[in-house]
Motif scaffolding. Structure first.
Motif, PDB file in Angstrom:
ATOM      1  N   THR A  14       0.841  -1.192   0.000  1.00 56.18           N
ATOM      2  CA  THR A  14       0.000   0.000   0.000  1.00 56.18           C
ATOM      3  C   THR A  14       0.877   1.244   0.000  1.00 56.18           C
ATOM      4  N   GLY A  15       1.912   1.229   0.821  1.00 55.30           N
ATOM      5  CA  GLY A  15       2.829   2.370   0.883  1.00 55.30           C
ATOM      6  C   GLY A  15       3.511   2.641  -0.437  1.00 55.30           C
ATOM      7  N   PHE A  16       3.973   1.576  -1.113  1.00 55.52           N
ATOM      8  CA  PHE A  16       4.673   1.863  -2.368  1.00 55.52           C
ATOM      9  C   PHE A  16       3.719   2.280  -3.465  1.00 55.52           C
ATOM     10  N   CYS A  19       3.015   5.995  -2.731  1.00 60.19           N
ATOM     11  CA  CYS A  19       4.205   6.797  -3.040  1.00 60.19           C
ATOM     12  C   CYS A  19       4.448   6.871  -4.544  1.00 60.19           C
ATOM     13  N   LEU A  20       4.088   5.828  -5.261  1.00 58.71           N
ATOM     14  CA  LEU A  20       4.225   5.855  -6.717  1.00 58.71           C
ATOM     15  C   LEU A  20       3.379   6.984  -7.296  1.00 58.71           C
ATOM     16  N   LYS A  21       2.161   7.121  -6.798  1.00 58.59           N
ATOM     17  CA  LYS A  21       1.308   8.218  -7.254  1.00 58.59           C
ATOM     18  C   LYS A  21       1.895   9.562  -6.849  1.00 58.59           C
ATOM     19  N   LEU A  22       2.325   9.665  -5.601  1.00 56.72           N
ATOM     20  CA  LEU A  22       2.845  10.929  -5.092  1.00 56.72           C
ATOM     21  C   LEU A  22       4.169  11.330  -5.748  1.00 56.72           C
ATOM     22  N   THR A  27       9.366  12.052 -10.449  1.00 55.93           N
ATOM     23  CA  THR A  27       9.920  13.393 -10.597  1.00 55.93           C
ATOM     24  C   THR A  27      10.048  14.112  -9.257  1.00 55.93           C
ATOM     25  N   ARG A  28       9.515  13.529  -8.190  1.00 53.55           N
ATOM     26  CA  ARG A  28       9.636  14.109  -6.847  1.00 53.55           C
ATOM     27  C   ARG A  28      10.511  13.186  -6.007  1.00 53.55           C
ATOM     28  N   VAL A  33      11.982   8.084  -3.191  1.00 56.37           N
ATOM     29  CA  VAL A  33      12.799   7.359  -2.214  1.00 56.37           C
ATOM     30  C   VAL A  33      11.912   6.465  -1.354  1.00 56.37           C
ATOM     31  N   ALA A  34      10.772   7.006  -0.882  1.00 56.29           N
ATOM     32  CA  ALA A  34       9.851   6.222  -0.068  1.00 56.29           C
ATOM     33  C   ALA A  34       9.297   5.039  -0.861  1.00 56.29           C
ATOM     34  N   PHE A  35       8.967   5.266  -2.144  1.00 48.44           N
ATOM     35  CA  PHE A  35       8.511   4.171  -3.000  1.00 48.44           C
ATOM     36  C   PHE A  35       9.542   3.049  -3.011  1.00 48.44           C
TER      37      PHE A  35
END
Length: 107
Positions: A14-16, A19-22, A27-28, A33-35
């Motif tokens: 769920t986290g990745f 983070c993929l969307k975010l 580009t961010r 990094v979190a992804f």
């Protein structure tokens, strides 16, 4: 213990996904990094769990938790549309995950 690893791996999935969307196409920096961290953790824990579990139920539980968690997060925090059909469908995914976990696929 193996099922606990799958559950944690599903939460990390769920986290990745979030983070993929975010990351907006990587580009961010910090969401990217979190992804990467969530993805490595998720796949790593799933890999460890597969030493004891059958791949079919473990993978289905992992993806089910990830899909349901991502959909719920999206509705709660990202402005995704909430509908009765979507909520019922998520509930069915969760019930399927519970059923697979109870199926006793540990060796």
């Amino acid at each position: 213990m193996a099922w606990l690893l799958v559950v944690v791996a599903g939460i990390l999935e769920t986290g990745f996904a979030v983070c993929l969307k975010l990351s907006h196409g990587f580009t961010r920096l910090w969401p990217t990094v979190a992804f990467c961290l969530f993805a490595v953790g998720s796949f790593g824990l799933l890999t460890l769990s597969l030493r004891k579990l059958d791949v079919g139920p473990a993978y289905a539980v992992w993806t089910g938790i990830g899909a349901a968690g991502t959909a719920i997060y999206g509705m709660a925090f990202l402005g995704d549309i909430v509908s009765t059909l979507k909520l019922v469908s998520i509930s069915l995914v969760i019930l399927g995950v519970i059923g697979l976990q109870l199926s006793g696929s540990a060796h």
